[in-house]
Design an enzyme around this catalytic site. Structure first.
Site, mmCIF file in Angstrom:
data_model
loop_
_atom_site.group_PDB
_atom_site.id
_atom_site.type_symbol
_atom_site.label_atom_id
_atom_site.label_comp_id
_atom_site.label_asym_id
_atom_site.label_seq_id
_atom_site.Cartn_x
_atom_site.Cartn_y
_atom_site.Cartn_z
ATOM 1 C CG ASP A 53 0.101 -4.097 3.058
ATOM 2 O OD1 ASP A 53 0.177 -3.667 1.739
ATOM 3 O OD2 ASP A 53 0.024 -3.627 3.934
ATOM 4 C CG HIS A 97 -0.534 0.133 2.413
ATOM 5 N ND1 HIS A 97 0.050 -0.838 3.328
ATOM 6 C CD2 HIS A 97 -0.010 1.321 3.141
ATOM 7 C CE1 HIS A 97 0.740 -0.177 4.637
ATOM 8 N NE2 HIS A 97 0.737 1.110 4.180
ATOM 9 C CB SER A 132 3.602 1.627 6.485
ATOM 10 O OG SER A 132 2.249 1.645 7.200
#
Length: 423
Positions: free
Chosen positions: A176, A146, A255
């Site tokens: 992911d 993402h 992230s």
């Protein structure tokens, strides 16, 4: 009569002996005696003072040996300060410092830029930030899907401040995980992370998260593994299994960053937090390093993700209520809605549906096999079954346990390879 032998006071108008002026020779004698008296005392005082001075000097030297004097106005000795600071560190503090020094150069900052169009057809650039982990010395970098999957341009900034343009290699949105690549100058090498085994993790062991939360470069947070085997929804809706849960602070910008064990090995890619406020609430999640390793190996060696092919589709999850309503022979399992002709499942003898039933606007396909187990594992959810199969490789053999006409069958299926698709 001049003197009284009595001790009584002399009569008035009588002159005593002490009132006469002292003769000169007697005065000189008294002065000599006084000088000798005080001279002796002066020698003694001088000797005592000298002794005290010598003892003070010796004490000062001894004190300075253990507590050296430092001029408060002089510049501090940097080496001495660093040495003293290092000596005052506890063992676990020194371990954390050494781990950070080794691992932080392998974590990079990722800036992604995508372009959208507003209602007036104006181009609007959107910028996002995240982290990544250098996987190989020639510039392959792991991050979250993402963070980069919809970006038109990706830029990587290393720990030493050097920036590179990166290209997208591939991704698995269902996990992911994405892989990007930066091109280096000839003979240029990057520091890279060592991969650990995420299958051997235990609740309670120490972990260290390094990333760029809120754009703050090379931030370290520490904590423990608070749970293993969690499930998490990927941005595309698929279920990620065996996710690591940690209480190490993870915030926006973390992230794609590294989750490390005590040996400084990568055990997870930080991917999400659970927080009503959008900031760390002590519950963060990371995709296991073994999952990321498998995806990266496929993309580097094959240029695509190798996926197994079973050749069937599953539909409704059976529960006691559905089993009772449809008069099914099992209270759990997965109903098969389609079997691809000539596929691995068809070759193994798996049967598809034989009848159709409409309940309101919902179309149900019935009469086929019901999967209740795979390799001695009970099957109750579609997500668990699909993830289990996708963790296999082409040509692996799995044992499917199915119910057909109230009979339980065990059918071995040799998995094929799914045709290449754009990741």
């Amino acid at each position: 009569m001049l003197f009284h032998s009595s001790e009584k006071s002399p009569p008035e108008n009588t002159i005593t002996q002490n009132t006469f002026p002292e003769p000169q020779h007697r005065f000189k004698g008294r002065v000599k005696r006084t000088l000798r008296h005080w001279g002796g005392r002066a020698v003694k005082v001088s000797a005592l003072a000298l002794t005290v001075s010598v003892l003070s000097l010796l004490f000062s030297c001894a004190l300075n040996q253990f507590f050296p004097f430092q001029n408060p106005f002089s510049q501090p000795n940097r080496g001495s300060l660093a040495e003293a600071t290092q000596q005052s560190l506890l063992p676990f503090e020194q371990h954390t410092i050494d781990l950070y020094k080794k691992a932080s150069p392998t974590v990079v900052n990722i800036t992604s830029v995508s372009v959208s169009v507003d209602i007036f057809f104006n181009l609007i650039p959107n910028q996002g930030m995240g982290s990544g982990v250098i996987l190989t010395p020639d510039g392959y970098i792991l991050t979250n899907s993402h963070v980069v999957v919809d970006a038109d341009r990706v830029e990587v900034t290393t720990n030493n401040g050097k920036s590179y343009k990166a290209r997208f290699v591939g991704a698995d949105p269902s996990k992911d995980i994405a892989l990007i690549k930066i091109d280096l100058a000839p003979n240029e090498k990057l520091p890279f992370i060592e991969l650990g085994d995420s299958d051997s993790l235990m609740v309670g062991q120490s972990v260290y998260a390094i990333g760029n939360p809120f754009g703050l470069k090379s931030t370290l947070t520490t904590g423990v593994i608070s749970s293993v085997g969690r499930t998490l929804r990927a941005p595309n809706g698929r279920l990620i299994e065996n996710v690591i849960q940690t209480d190490a602070a993870i915030n926006p910008g973390n992230s794609g960053g590294a989750l490390l064990n005590s040996a400084g090995q990568l055990i997870g890619i930080n991917t999400a937090i659970f927080s009503p406020s959008g900031t760390s609430a002590g519950i963060g999640f990371a995709v296991p390093s073994n999952t990321a390793r498998r995806i990266a190996d496929d993309l580097i060696q094959k240029g695509r993700i190798i996926r197994p092919l079973l050749g069937l589709q599953v539909g409704m999850e059976v529960n006691p209520s559905i089993a009772k309503a449809l008069k099914l022979p099992t209270p759990y399992g997965l109903m098969i809605t389609n079997v691809a002709a000539g596929g691995p499942a068809a070759k193994a003898g798996i049967k598809g549906p034989t009848q159709e039933l409409m309940i309101g606007n919902r179309r149900l396909l019935l009469g086929g096999d019901i999967i209740i187990g795979v390799d001695d594992q009970k099957v109750e959810s579609a997500d668990h079954f699909i993830n289990y199969v996708e963790n296999k490789r082409p040509n692996d053999v799995i044992q499917l346990k199915v119910i057909r006409d109230e009979r339980t069958l065990a059918l071995p299926v040799t998995l094929g390879e799914r045709p290449q698709a754009r990741e």
